[in-house]
Design an enzyme around this catalytic site. Structure first.
Site, PDB file in Angstrom:
ATOM      1  N   SER A 129       0.904  -1.213   0.090  1.00 48.95           N
ATOM      2  CA  SER A 129       0.045   0.002  -0.074  1.00 48.95           C
ATOM      3  C   SER A 129       0.675   1.083   0.199  1.00 48.95           C
ATOM      4  CB  SER A 129      -0.833   0.100   1.318  1.00 48.95           C
ATOM      5  OG  SER A 129      -0.198  -0.075   2.324  1.00 48.95           O
TER       6      SER A 129
ATOM      7  N   GLY B  71      -2.061  -4.298   1.214  1.00 45.37           N
ATOM      8  CA  GLY B  71      -2.264  -5.558   1.789  1.00 45.37           C
ATOM      9  C   GLY B  71      -1.258  -6.583   1.441  1.00 45.37           C
TER      10      GLY B  71
ATOM     11  N   ASN C 265       3.694  -5.819   5.708  1.00 46.45           N
ATOM     12  CA  ASN C 265       2.407  -6.597   5.926  1.00 46.45           C
ATOM     13  C   ASN C 265       2.682  -7.768   6.669  1.00 46.45           C
ATOM     14  OD1 ASN C 265       0.162  -4.758   5.099  1.00 46.45           O
ATOM     15  ND2 ASN C 265       1.218  -4.975   3.348  1.00 46.45           N
TER      16      ASN C 265
ATOM     17  N   ASP D 130      -5.366   6.462   9.999  1.00 41.48           N
ATOM     18  CA  ASP D 130      -5.410   4.996  10.510  1.00 41.48           C
ATOM     19  C   ASP D 130      -4.206   4.742  11.024  1.00 41.48           C
ATOM     20  OD1 ASP D 130      -3.293   5.084   8.457  1.00 41.48           O
ATOM     21  OD2 ASP D 130      -4.281   3.688   6.993  1.00 41.48           O
TER      22      ASP D 130
ATOM     23  N   HIS E  73      -0.549   4.852   7.150  1.00 45.11           N
ATOM     24  CA  HIS E  73      -0.146   5.185   5.910  1.00 45.11           C
ATOM     25  C   HIS E  73       0.151   6.791   5.897  1.00 45.11           C
ATOM     26  CE1 HIS E  73      -2.396   1.581   5.238  1.00 45.11           C
ATOM     27  NE2 HIS E  73      -1.469   1.017   4.464  1.00 45.11           N
TER      28      HIS E  73
END
Length: 201
Positions: free
Chosen positions: A27, A64, A95, A176, A179
Site C-alpha cells: 500500500s 495488503g 504487512n 489509520d 499510511h
C-alpha cells in the site's frame, strides 16, 4: 554518360529511451488513501523530472500484499509492463511484520523475488522497513536485519527505511495511524529520490 551514385541518407540517431521504473510493493507504493496524483509513483516521477531524469514510474503496489503475495504476482506484473524496467523498487515486508508472520518467511520470499529479478538482469533498489515496537526486540532484529543481508547477498543498493522522516510524525500520517498522507508521501519521495537516481545510473 555520367552515372550518378545513389546518395544514402545517414540514419537518424535514435532518441534515448526514457527509463522505466517499477515501484513494486504494498500500500505504501500503491498510494493508499491519497489521490492518484499525490501517490508515491506520481510524486516520484515528478521529482525525478525536476532533477532532470525523464523517467516513467509505474505503480506496482497492491495494498495488503505480503512478500509472499508479491512474489506470486511478480512475473505477470513484469509482463504487464510491456518491456523490462530499468529499475525495480522492491518495497515489501511491512504487512508480514504487521501480521506477525515469521521474519524468516518474509526474507525467503524477498530472496526469491530478488533471484528472479537478477536472473532477468533487472536492476533493483531494495527498500527496507522497521518493525513496530510491540513486536519485541528479537523480532525487530530478525526483521530489520533481513534487508541489509539481502542487499549484501544480491549486491543491490538498499534504502534502509522507506518511511524515513515520516514514521512517528502524526501530522504526516493518515488517521489509520499507518499510511502517509500526501505531505508524508512528499517527504518520502524527496528522501528516496537521490537513491533512485543513483540506482538508475
Amino acid at each position: 554518360m555520367m552515372l550518378l551514385a545513389p546518395v544514402l541518407a545517414a540514419p537518424a540517431a535514435a532518441a534515448p529511451r526514457a527509463p522505466l521504473i517499477w515501484a513494486f510493493g504494498d500500500s505504501l507504493t500503491a498510494g493508499y488513501g491519497v489521490p492518484p496524483a499525490q501517490g508515491f509513483t506520481a510524486q516520484l516521477q515528478a521529482e525525478l523530472r525536476r532533477r532532470g531524469v525523464a523517467a516513467t514510474v509505474r505503480n506496482g503496489g497492491v495494498a495488503g500484499d505480503t512478500a509472499a503475495q508479491g512474489r506470486a504476482r511478480l512475473r505477470w506484473g513484469l509482463r504487464g509492463l510491456g518491456r523490462a524496467p530499468d529499475l525495480v523498487i522492491v518495497e515489501l515486508g511491512a504487512n508480514d511484520m504487521l501480521r506477525g508472520l515469521p521474519a524468516g518467511q518474509a526474507q525467503a520470499n524477498l530472496d526469491r523475488i530478488l533471484t528472479e529479478l537478477r536472473a532477468r538482469r533487472i536492476p533493483v533498489l531494495l527498500a527496507g522497513m522497521r518493525a513496530a515496537p510491540n513486536m519485541g526486540a528479537d523480532y525487530a532484529r530478525a526483521f530489520e536485519g533481513m534487508y541489509p543481508a539481502l542487499a549484501r547477498k544480491y549486491r543491490v543498493p538498499l534504502y534502509p527505511f522507506f518511511l524515513d522522516g515520516v514514521a512517528g510524525r502524526r501530522e504526516l500520517i493518515q488517521p489509520d495511524g499507518l499510511h502517509p498522507n500526501a505531505r508524508g508521501v512528499a517527504i518520502i519521495v524527496r528522501r528516496i529520490a537521490p537513491a533512485v537516481q543513483r540506482a538508475l545510473e
